[in-house]
Design an enzyme around this catalytic site. Structure first.
Site, mmCIF file in Angstrom:
data_model
loop_
_atom_site.group_PDB
_atom_site.id
_atom_site.type_symbol
_atom_site.label_atom_id
_atom_site.label_comp_id
_atom_site.label_asym_id
_atom_site.label_seq_id
_atom_site.Cartn_x
_atom_site.Cartn_y
_atom_site.Cartn_z
ATOM 1 N N LYS A 113 0.868 -1.261 -0.075
ATOM 2 C CA LYS A 113 -0.002 -0.003 -0.082
ATOM 3 C C LYS A 113 0.908 1.322 0.034
ATOM 4 O O LYS A 113 0.632 2.155 -0.693
ATOM 5 C CB LYS A 113 -1.107 -0.013 1.322
ATOM 6 C CG LYS A 113 -2.017 -1.059 1.095
ATOM 7 C CD LYS A 113 -2.931 -1.337 2.382
ATOM 8 C CE LYS A 113 -3.700 -2.427 2.057
ATOM 9 N NZ LYS A 113 -4.607 -2.891 3.261
ATOM 10 N N ASP B 94 -11.068 2.501 3.422
ATOM 11 C CA ASP B 94 -11.559 0.993 3.107
ATOM 12 C C ASP B 94 -12.725 0.664 2.951
ATOM 13 O O ASP B 94 -13.210 -0.395 2.558
ATOM 14 C CB ASP B 94 -10.955 0.133 4.544
ATOM 15 C CG ASP B 94 -9.658 -0.375 4.562
ATOM 16 O OD1 ASP B 94 -9.255 -1.214 3.453
ATOM 17 O OD2 ASP B 94 -9.126 -0.662 5.554
ATOM 18 N N GLN C 208 -4.755 -1.579 9.454
ATOM 19 C CA GLN C 208 -4.890 -3.108 9.000
ATOM 20 C C GLN C 208 -5.263 -3.823 9.525
ATOM 21 O O GLN C 208 -5.368 -3.848 10.986
ATOM 22 C CB GLN C 208 -3.118 -3.229 8.724
ATOM 23 C CG GLN C 208 -2.947 -4.319 7.667
ATOM 24 C CD GLN C 208 -3.181 -4.476 6.153
ATOM 25 O OE1 GLN C 208 -3.557 -3.694 5.711
ATOM 26 N NE2 GLN C 208 -3.793 -5.617 5.996
HETATM 27 N N1 GUN Z 1 -6.689 -7.103 5.804
HETATM 28 C C1 GUN Z 1 -6.846 -7.864 4.820
HETATM 29 N N2 GUN Z 1 -7.391 -7.139 3.614
HETATM 30 C C2 GUN Z 1 -7.573 -5.624 4.207
HETATM 31 C C3 GUN Z 1 -8.165 -4.648 3.870
HETATM 32 O O1 GUN Z 1 -8.690 -4.515 2.409
HETATM 33 N N3 GUN Z 1 -7.799 -3.483 4.520
HETATM 34 C C4 GUN Z 1 -7.512 -3.555 5.823
HETATM 35 N N4 GUN Z 1 -7.561 -2.434 6.597
HETATM 36 N N5 GUN Z 1 -7.183 -4.826 6.444
HETATM 37 C C5 GUN Z 1 -7.121 -6.028 5.405
#
Ligand code: GUN
Length: 283
Positions: free
Chosen positions: A52, A119, A96
């Site tokens: 990211k 998200d 996350q």
């Molecule tokens: N953990 C696995 N996929 C994601 C996601 O798309 N966003 C977040 N914040 N955590 C994750």
């Protein structure tokens, strides 16, 4: 021959488009900033968070990294989220998941300001989607809609079957396909006659988390198959929820694993970060 939907190429196209938009904002002195919070050192999470940050750098979005120790308390995390909510120089906040067991994930998600919920996990974002109002879209299902549209696959009037009803993929996927005028069925672990229901699909989205579970017995000839799964097979190679080799000659289009849905999630997160500027203006 089935069309192998190239998620790597489509996600790259989206990132190039976003890069141009970000450059245009920068020329107006508007800087987009994403705060990324990771609690603990789960290796998979570290890889996702790293990707990211790289995507932000590529597109021209500033990222602020908060790498907090595993023993961080819920209160400390909530205080950080609240502080970031208040900061006018932060446009998006991403915590996350998963979080350590002593922290209430739902409470953390609810604490993120809906204006910064890139998200698309906040109840307000989910509610907005369900009643057709503006809000951030959950990244993986939004990425799947882009894969379909940019591959010239029509959704309007199609039988769409989703296998899996998670909050992150299955449920928002159903709402997004409905918004595109698909006829939507959601299957789950209690669905009877799964093969028969799945076989009705013109577009089958598989998000069940079981490696190579779906073979051609579940698929109508000529259907489009979207595979959200990600696993290691018996030879330690990446594979999906769908048995790709079994179905590839039976379908009209399919996403591979890797290189299908996966790259789209980050591209759509970047899209949400860019849209955060517009949404703020509109809120
Ligand atoms: N953990 C696995 N996929 C994601 C996601 O798309 N966003 C977040 N914040 N955590 C994750």
């Amino acid at each position: 021959m089935a069309l192998i939907i190239d998620g790597k190429k489509i996600s790259q196209d989206i990132k190039e488009e976003l890069k141009e938009k970000v450059a245009a904002y920068q020329s107006e002195e508007i800087q987009i900033t994403l705060a990324v919070i990771q609690v603990g050192e789960d290796p998979a999470s570290s890889v996702y968070v790293g990707n990211k940050k790289k995507a932000c750098e590529y597109i021209g979005i500033r990222s602020l990294a908060y790498e907090l120790p595993e023993k961080t308390t819920e209160e400390e995390l909530l205080n950080l989220v609240k502080e970031l909510n208040e900061r006018t120089d932060v446009n998006g906040i991403l915590v996350q998941l998963p979080l350590p067991a002593h922290i209430d994930e739902d409470l953390v998600i609810q604490t993120i300001s809906p204006e910064k919920d890139v998200d698309g996990f906040h109840p307000q974002s989910v509610g907005a989607l369900s009643i057709g109002q503006k809000g951030f879209l959950s990244c993986t299902p939004a990425g799947i809609i882009q894969l379909l549209k940019r591959s010239g696959i029509e959704i309007d009037g199609k039988e769409c079957v989703i296998i899996g009803r998670s909050n992150i993929v299955g449920k928002p996927m159903a709402l997004l396909l409905l918004r595109e005028n698909g006829t939507v069925t959601v299957c789950h672990s209690r669905t009877k006659n799964l093969k028969e229901v799945a076989k009705r699909a013109d577009i089958l989205v598989v998000a069940i988390g079981k490696r190579k579970f779906i073979n051609k017995e579940y698929i109508k000839e000529g259907a489009v198959v979207i595979d959200v799964g990600m696993h290691r097979d018996e030879n330690n190679k990446l594979c999906g929820d769908v048995d790709f080799l079994d179905v590839v000659d039976h379908v009209s289009a399919i996403t591979p694993v890797p290189g299908g849905v996966g790259p789209m999630t980050i591209a759509m997160l970047m899209n949400n970060c860019v849209e955060s500027i517009q949404l703020r203006k509109d809120f």
